[in-house]
Motif scaffolding. Structure first.
Motif, mmCIF file in Angstrom:
data_model
loop_
_atom_site.group_PDB
_atom_site.id
_atom_site.type_symbol
_atom_site.label_atom_id
_atom_site.label_comp_id
_atom_site.label_asym_id
_atom_site.label_seq_id
_atom_site.Cartn_x
_atom_site.Cartn_y
_atom_site.Cartn_z
ATOM 1 N N UNK A 1 2.800 45.393 -3.424
ATOM 2 C CA UNK A 1 2.493 45.998 -4.720
ATOM 3 C C UNK A 1 3.172 47.360 -4.861
ATOM 4 N N UNK A 2 3.714 47.622 -6.039
ATOM 5 C CA UNK A 2 4.484 48.851 -6.224
ATOM 6 C C UNK A 2 4.242 49.416 -7.613
ATOM 7 N N UNK A 3 4.351 50.740 -7.727
ATOM 8 C CA UNK A 3 4.277 51.400 -9.015
ATOM 9 C C UNK A 3 5.117 52.670 -8.968
ATOM 10 N N UNK A 4 5.371 53.226 -10.148
ATOM 11 C CA UNK A 4 6.144 54.458 -10.295
ATOM 12 C C UNK A 4 5.230 55.550 -10.840
ATOM 13 N N UNK A 5 5.294 56.751 -10.248
ATOM 14 C CA UNK A 5 4.476 57.860 -10.715
ATOM 15 C C UNK A 5 5.370 59.071 -10.984
ATOM 16 N N UNK B 1 0.770 65.321 -2.982
ATOM 17 C CA UNK B 1 1.370 66.175 -4.015
ATOM 18 C C UNK B 1 2.727 65.564 -4.373
ATOM 19 N N UNK B 2 2.751 64.780 -5.442
ATOM 20 C CA UNK B 2 3.988 64.071 -5.794
ATOM 21 C C UNK B 2 5.089 65.032 -6.197
ATOM 22 N N UNK B 3 4.724 66.174 -6.765
ATOM 23 C CA UNK B 3 5.746 67.172 -7.090
ATOM 24 C C UNK B 3 6.440 67.647 -5.819
ATOM 25 N N UNK B 4 5.678 67.820 -4.732
ATOM 26 C CA UNK B 4 6.261 68.236 -3.462
ATOM 27 C C UNK B 4 7.133 67.130 -2.871
ATOM 28 N N UNK B 5 6.719 65.874 -3.054
ATOM 29 C CA UNK B 5 7.544 64.749 -2.594
ATOM 30 C C UNK B 5 8.893 64.773 -3.302
ATOM 31 N N UNK C 1 -0.526 57.727 4.325
ATOM 32 C CA UNK C 1 -1.658 56.800 4.462
ATOM 33 C C UNK C 1 -1.236 55.346 4.291
ATOM 34 N N UNK C 2 -0.115 55.017 4.883
ATOM 35 C CA UNK C 2 0.381 53.657 4.845
ATOM 36 C C UNK C 2 1.191 53.302 3.622
ATOM 37 N N UNK C 3 1.231 54.185 2.624
ATOM 38 C CA UNK C 3 2.046 53.951 1.439
ATOM 39 C C UNK C 3 3.444 54.516 1.645
ATOM 40 N N UNK C 4 4.449 53.805 1.178
ATOM 41 C CA UNK C 4 5.812 54.281 1.264
ATOM 42 C C UNK C 4 6.170 54.956 -0.061
ATOM 43 N N UNK C 5 6.647 56.187 0.022
ATOM 44 C CA UNK C 5 6.960 57.003 -1.144
ATOM 45 C C UNK C 5 8.464 57.241 -1.180
ATOM 46 N N UNK C 6 9.106 56.769 -2.232
ATOM 47 C CA UNK C 6 10.564 56.844 -2.323
ATOM 48 C C UNK C 6 10.940 57.575 -3.613
ATOM 49 N N UNK C 7 11.367 58.834 -3.532
ATOM 50 C CA UNK C 7 11.849 59.522 -4.741
ATOM 51 C C UNK C 7 13.051 58.786 -5.336
ATOM 52 N N UNK D 1 8.519 58.871 -8.513
ATOM 53 C CA UNK D 1 8.384 58.408 -7.130
ATOM 54 C C UNK D 1 7.980 56.943 -7.133
ATOM 55 N N UNK D 2 8.708 56.131 -6.393
ATOM 56 C CA UNK D 2 8.334 54.738 -6.180
ATOM 57 C C UNK D 2 7.302 54.697 -5.065
ATOM 58 N N UNK D 3 6.128 54.136 -5.357
ATOM 59 C CA UNK D 3 5.028 54.031 -4.393
ATOM 60 C C UNK D 3 4.859 52.561 -4.062
ATOM 61 N N UNK D 4 5.018 52.227 -2.773
ATOM 62 C CA UNK D 4 4.943 50.832 -2.335
ATOM 63 C C UNK D 4 3.804 50.700 -1.336
#
Length: 251
Positions: free
Chosen positions: A191-195, A219-223, A233-239, A246-249
């Motif tokens: 499952x994936x979403x964009x924030x 802090x997505x701004x910091x990412x 926490x097990x989620x993959x965060x890809x700017x 940010x792509x959150x997978x």
């Protein structure tokens, strides 16, 4: 927060790159509008006076061309910082696509005595570029100001002689962005979403994170500032490589 090292393995890196490509074309329209606006305001300042609404008419040929040229762009323009213009307290030089495919101006009553929209400075599309000095993606949200459509707004600050003068921006209807983004998100094995930088979901193929909702997380701004893939926490965060999403997978 732990950080992954090395390159992002496909398909996540590919999805982030394709999202970037789709929205970079919209940011191109924003950048063109900023260049025109900055040059115009500098010319007016060189004449020894402050700008007025009549001066902003010079932006219109470029705005019309961008609306007709950029498929995703439904509205585009310059939003003045209150107090910038000599003849009105606030102003949006804003044009948008009409029902028949042409272009039309947005005509708003910005009198603070009558209009609920007279102070637009608290909206993310204005506040984020003003406060950070960087381009931003705001929404999705119901755009009561311009179109009554569920939209994203991409914006960037305008500075003249070191002073903040307002923002340039472009609207994208969410339904158009989702048509481009959802097939990419659904192709991922998890499952994936964009924030955006505030953690608001811009598009989602994850039923636990609906578009428009605020999601808990880092802090997505910091990412975005660090501009590298991370694990939280097990989620993959890809700017999305220069685009403030940010792509959150998930797992």
């Amino acid at each position: 927060m732990s950080t992954s090292h090395g390159l992002v393995a496909p398909p996540e890196g590919d999805v982030a790159a394709r999202v970037r490509s789709a929205l970079e074309a919209v940011f191109d329209a924003v950048a063109e509008t900023r260049a025109d606006t900055t040059a115009l305001l500098a010319r007016v300042a060189g004449r020894g006076r402050g700008p007025a609404t009549v001066d902003l008419a010079a932006l219109r040929p470029g705005l019309h061309a961008r609306l007709l040229r950029h498929e995703l762009v439904s509205g585009v323009g310059f939003v003045a910082d209150p107090g910038l213009l000599s003849d009105v307290p606030a102003w949006l030089e804003w044009w948008q696509t009409g029902a028949g495919g042409g272009v039309r101006p947005l005509l708003l009553d910005l009198d603070p005595a009558r209009s609920a929209y007279s102070d637009y400075t608290h909206w993310d599309w204005f506040a984020l570029p003003r406060d950070t000095g960087r381009r931003a993606v705001a929404g999705p949200y119901v755009d009561y100001l311009c179109s009554d459509e569920y939209s994203l707004t991409l914006s960037a600050p305008v500075h003249v002689a070191g002073r903040f003068a307002g923002v340039v921006a472009a609207d994208v209807y969410l339904r158009h962005f989702e048509a481009a983004a959802l097939p990419l998100l659904r192709a991922l094995p998890s499952p994936a979403h964009l924030v955006n930088a505030r953690g608001r979901v811009a598009a989602s193929a994850d039923p636990a994170h609906l578009a428009g909702s605020l999601t808990k997380g880092p802090d997505f701004a910091a990412v975005l500032e660090r501009a590298r893939p991370e694990v939280w926490r097990g989620l993959r965060l890809v700017p999305c490589d220069g685009i403030p999403l940010v792509l959150v997978v998930g797992r």
